[in-house]
Design a protein around this motif. Structure first.
Motif, PDB file in Angstrom:
ATOM      1  N   GLY A 199       0.836  -1.247   0.031  1.00 14.96           N
ATOM      2  CA  GLY A 199      -0.111  -0.050   0.139  1.00 14.96           C
ATOM      3  C   GLY A 199       0.793   1.293  -0.013  1.00 14.96           C
ATOM      4  N   VAL A 218      -5.254   2.583  -6.821  1.00 17.50           N
ATOM      5  CA  VAL A 218      -6.500   3.259  -6.403  1.00 17.50           C
ATOM      6  C   VAL A 218      -6.060   4.344  -5.266  1.00 17.50           C
ATOM      7  CG1 VAL A 218      -7.802   1.018  -5.847  1.00 17.50           C
ATOM      8  CG2 VAL A 218      -5.851   1.733  -4.196  1.00 17.50           C
ATOM      9  N   ALA A 251     -11.690   2.288  -1.269  1.00 17.66           N
ATOM     10  CA  ALA A 251     -10.366   2.753  -1.498  1.00 17.66           C
ATOM     11  C   ALA A 251     -10.354   3.957  -2.240  1.00 17.66           C
ATOM     12  CB  ALA A 251      -9.535   1.170  -1.857  1.00 17.66           C
ATOM     13  N   ARG A 264      -6.804   5.375  -2.487  1.00 15.74           N
ATOM     14  CA  ARG A 264      -6.042   5.425  -0.773  1.00 15.74           C
ATOM     15  C   ARG A 264      -5.942   4.086  -0.608  1.00 15.74           C
ATOM     16  NH1 ARG A 264     -10.914   8.613  -0.434  1.00 15.74           N
ATOM     17  NH2 ARG A 264     -12.017   6.941  -0.019  1.00 15.74           N
ATOM     18  N   PRO A 265      -4.864   3.428  -1.193  1.00 20.06           N
ATOM     19  CA  PRO A 265      -4.402   2.071  -0.900  1.00 20.06           C
ATOM     20  C   PRO A 265      -4.195   2.005   0.802  1.00 20.06           C
ATOM     21  CG  PRO A 265      -2.641   3.247  -1.636  1.00 20.06           C
ATOM     22  CD  PRO A 265      -3.956   4.065  -1.895  1.00 20.06           C
ATOM     23  N   ALA A 266      -4.886   0.897   1.479  1.00 13.90           N
ATOM     24  CA  ALA A 266      -4.689   0.712   2.927  1.00 13.90           C
ATOM     25  C   ALA A 266      -5.523  -0.702   3.169  1.00 13.90           C
ATOM     26  CB  ALA A 266      -5.556   1.764   3.828  1.00 13.90           C
ATOM     27  N   ASN A 267      -5.317  -1.148   4.462  1.00  7.01           N
ATOM     28  CA  ASN A 267      -5.995  -2.108   4.889  1.00  7.01           C
ATOM     29  C   ASN A 267      -7.678  -1.875   5.092  1.00  7.01           C
ATOM     30  OD1 ASN A 267      -4.061  -4.337   5.144  1.00  7.01           O
ATOM     31  ND2 ASN A 267      -2.976  -3.280   6.481  1.00  7.01           N
ATOM     32  N   TYR A 268      -8.222  -2.452   4.675  1.00  5.53           N
ATOM     33  CA  TYR A 268      -9.792  -2.194   4.824  1.00  5.53           C
ATOM     34  C   TYR A 268     -10.274  -3.814   5.528  1.00  5.53           C
ATOM     35  CZ  TYR A 268      -9.116   1.861   2.233  1.00  5.53           C
ATOM     36  OH  TYR A 268      -8.762   3.120   1.963  1.00  5.53           O
ATOM     37  N   LEU A 322     -15.353  -2.451  -1.997  1.00 10.76           N
ATOM     38  CA  LEU A 322     -13.967  -2.284  -1.499  1.00 10.76           C
ATOM     39  C   LEU A 322     -13.478  -1.453  -2.423  1.00 10.76           C
ATOM     40  CD1 LEU A 322     -12.030  -2.899   0.535  1.00 10.76           C
ATOM     41  CD2 LEU A 322     -11.288  -5.183  -0.760  1.00 10.76           C
ATOM     42  N   SER A 343      -5.911  -6.015   2.143  1.00  9.08           N
ATOM     43  CA  SER A 343      -4.674  -5.093   1.874  1.00  9.08           C
ATOM     44  C   SER A 343      -5.010  -4.506   0.470  1.00  9.08           C
ATOM     45  CB  SER A 343      -3.357  -5.717   2.021  1.00  9.08           C
ATOM     46  OG  SER A 343      -3.215  -6.556   3.293  1.00  9.08           O
ATOM     47  N   VAL A 344      -5.562  -3.177   0.261  1.00  6.25           N
ATOM     48  CA  VAL A 344      -5.633  -2.967  -1.055  1.00  6.25           C
ATOM     49  C   VAL A 344      -4.507  -1.861  -1.662  1.00  6.25           C
ATOM     50  CG1 VAL A 344      -7.272  -1.239  -2.507  1.00  6.25           C
ATOM     51  CG2 VAL A 344      -7.954  -2.691  -0.565  1.00  6.25           C
ATOM     52  N   SER A 345      -3.909  -2.434  -2.593  1.00  7.87           N
ATOM     53  CA  SER A 345      -2.673  -1.688  -3.385  1.00  7.87           C
ATOM     54  C   SER A 345      -2.998  -1.433  -4.898  1.00  7.87           C
ATOM     55  CB  SER A 345      -1.689  -2.728  -2.995  1.00  7.87           C
ATOM     56  OG  SER A 345      -1.528  -3.689  -3.874  1.00  7.87           O
TER      57      SER A 345
END
Lengths: 217, 444
Positions: free
Chosen positions: A148, B251, B272, B253-257, B268, B246-248
């Motif tokens: 991320g 996108v 993000a 706003r990459p982060a854990n959602y 999802l 874990s969005v990457s």
């Protein structure tokens, strides 16, 4: 050992590594403490190699591997097998700062190769090389798992995040200013992480507030 | 459905890494409840919750826990797999960094329920910073009497928790390889059931061993606190609870959602911040080992085990990678193949050789030397690896390639016919010109 007695034409056995005992008293105590965590002494092989990597100045010489084998009652070959399997054990000297650029999936699409090329250009070395002054070693590594915050560069025990081809030179400058020898610092941090109570005597942890604000170094 | 912060409930509380703050927010309540219950009742609670392993395979946790024999005199070991290595995944990193006590609590609960002798947290060597938080949490838990001898006044409940740092190997995230590594060996897998007993019967040091992922232990702590039935109200029929993704990638706003199981995939992406830099082209929902999903198929996919499987992919570890239309799928797969080639431990032939062949063919195609029939050759090699390797790494190397060929066959054909990227100039990842990938293979 008996190499000279075998005469010409005999198969020469591999020379035994030099005997050297570089573990300090403190290191021996650490090793004994860690070994007591496991039902078998051999299980301390990975931590012992971390201690050795620290005590031998950031990389594992044949003598370092021999010393670990002696202290754990293992064979040289067994320990060497372990040391060569894992990528974080250095079998050759590294620069004072080992730049490990993640170029795995997400980083690759987010510009990691541009970072690598910029570093190659700025440092005048190729991936895998070390600068002449011994300051920097450049490597490409597989996923560092902070996708991320791509691109991620690991230097010793620190992760640098959101690195781009534009800001990577600031990172180089910052590292040049620091006095640390990061491969040894990394090995020391990893050894300490095994030891109960070490969080009280310092260590690299940031405050909860810094983490909450995502202040990533 | 949608975002549901359950494990992440107190993630943003200031100094939640400190035991006093953690306890103020309901910390160690699950453990206190557990030690008042029968050991078997704790396992029952986990079964009721329907929790499935969050490391990637999705094995029912309650069944795994009940596999540990209750009436033997061998030591029992509780191991946490914190060797997070799956490309695209960084949830365990955040859990350890921000909620280390949740993990410690979950492991102590497992230690109680399964009569554990000792617990080991196997953390990947690179994760120094998250590991420091875990170290601090363990030290505090000892001082507070949650670890050590006669925990919480329960006579005979002794449990010690240790950290074991890895040294750089993706393969050690595989449970039998992790056991080898913990015992001081090369991180190579062992024979598995039915050729060898389950780890719950004979694991490390020939003793019953439980291995769970960080997120699974964290969920176990929450389940004991809120009750298994309450947890099971979240999610779908067969996928219970929440899952951290874990969005990457491309996108905003990459982060854990953390989302409730069964949340639509598109939701999802919206959470993000949507796709940036172009239109959505594809999503890899569960880490690099799972099959890629085309944009037009995304609206049909829900984030639970069944829906993913029905749509030809897997939930995996939750490494959710989003790619826009500048992405060249063939180059992406070449990079994936390079990863598996580098990480194959070399023990068995299909994986050791097969991963290299896949890489070489993809390298040939993306260097402009693709030949007609290369795609069929890739499929053939993948079918020879899948199911024929010692551990899941071989399967994981084959699945994404087969999945990408199925979803984006035309891009492979375009590369072979025209010797250039179908995306055009400015595609990502770039065609490596300067970087010689073989350099990364030079032994350290």
């Amino acid at each position: 050992m008996a190499t000279t007695e075998n005469g010409p034409g005999a198969l020469e056995p591999r020379p035994a590594p030099p005997k050297e005992q570089r573990f300090s008293l403190n290191a021996i105590q650490e090793l004994e403490e860690i070994a007591s965590h496991y039902p078998e002494r051999k299980a301390a092989c990975l931590p012992a190699l971390w201690i050795a990597q620290r005590e031998y100045g950031g990389y594992l010489t044949p003598a370092a591997i021999q010393e670990v084998a002696d202290r754990l009652g293992m064979s040289y070959a067994e320990v060497e097998g372990v040391a060569t399997f894992y990528t974080m054990y250095n079998l050759r000297p590294r620069g004072r700062h080992h730049l490990e650029v993640c170029t795995c999936l997400t980083c690759a699409v987010m510009g990691a190769y541009d970072v690598v090329h910029e570093l190659e250009r700025a440092l005048g070395i190729e991936v895998g090389g070390t600068t002449r002054d011994g300051e920097f070693t450049l490597s490409e590594v597989e996923c560092l798992d902070y996708c991320g915050a791509a691109t991620v560069v690991q230097v010793g025990d620190r992760y640098f995040t959101h690195v781009t081809a534009d800001n990577v030179l600031n990172l180089i400058e910052e590292l040049r200013q620091s006095e640390e020898y990061t491969p040894v610092k990394l090995a020391d941090a990893i050894v300490k992480l095994h030891l109960p109570g070490s969080s009280q005597t310092g260590g690299g942890s940031r405050t909860g507030e810094q983490i909450r604000n995502n202040e990533l170094y | 459905m949608g975002i549901r912060n359950l494990l992440f409930e107190h993630r943003d509380v200031e100094n939640i890494q400190d035991i006093a703050v953690y306890e103020k927010h309901g910390g160690y309540r699950g453990l206190k409840k557990a030690v008042k219950m029968e050991r078997s009742a704790v396992i029952e609670e986990i079964k009721t919750s329907g929790l499935r392993g969050r490391g990637g395979a999705g094995f029912p946790t309650g069944i795994k826990w009940s596999g540990i024999p209750q009436n033997d005199d061998k030591p029992h070991y509780i191991i946490c797999n914190a060797d997070e290595g799956e490309p695209g995944t960084y949830k365990d990193r955040e859990l350890m960094l921000k909620l280390p006590h949740l993990l410690v609590e979950g492991m102590i609960i497992a230690g109680y329920a399964l009569r554990g002798t000792a617990g080991y947290i196997y953390i990947r060597g690179e994760y120094v910073e998250p590991a420091w938080q875990v170290r601090k949490a363990i030290d505090q838990a000892y001082r507070a009497g949650y670890l050590g001898k006669n925990i919480l006044g329960v006579k005979g409940f002794n449990f010690d928790l240790y950290i074991h740092m890895g040294a750089g190997s993706y393969e050690c995230g595989e449970e039998s390889a992790l056991m080898s590594s913990l015992m001081g060996e090369r991180g190579q897998p062992r024979l598995k059931f039915p050729h060898a007993p389950y780890p719950t019967v004979e694991g490390v040091w020939k003793s019953p061993t439980l291995i769970n992922n960080v997120e699974t232990f964290c969920a176990a702590a929450k389940i004991l606190d809120m009750g298994g039935a309450e947890y099971a109200r979240l999610g779908t029929e067969r996928s219970k609870g929440t899952k951290i993704f874990s969005v990457s990638g491309h996108v905003a706003r990459p982060a854990n959602y953390e989302v409730e199981m069964g949340t639509p995939l598109m939701e999802l992406i919206e959470a993000a911040g949507g796709v940036v830099g172009g239109a959505l082209k594809a999503v890899i929902p569960g880490g690099s080992s799972v099959q890629i999903v085309r944009a037009e198929d995304c609206p049909r996919v829900n984030l639970d085990y069944e829906s993913c499987q029905q749509n030809g992919t897997l939930l995996g570890s939750g490494g959710f990678m989003v790619f826009n239309d500048r992405t060249d799928i063939v180059l992406l797969m070449k990079r994936t193949a390079e990863f598996y080639m580098h990480e194959s431990c070399g023990k068995c032939t299909p994986c050791r050789e097969g991963t290299r062949w896949i890489y070489k063919i993809l390298d040939r195609i993306t260097s402009g030397g693709g030949q007609p029939g290369d795609v069929e050759l890739l499929l053939d090699i993948c079918s020879q690896i899948d199911g024929r390797s010692y551990c899941g790494l071989g399967d994981a190397a084959a699945w994404p390639i087969v999945g990408a060929i199925k979803a984006f066959r035309e891009e492979f054909d375009y590369w072979i016919a025209h010797k250039r990227s179908p995306v055009g100039p400015g595609h990502v990842p770039p065609t490596p010109e300067v970087v010689n990938p073989l350099l990364t293979l030079v032994p350290a």
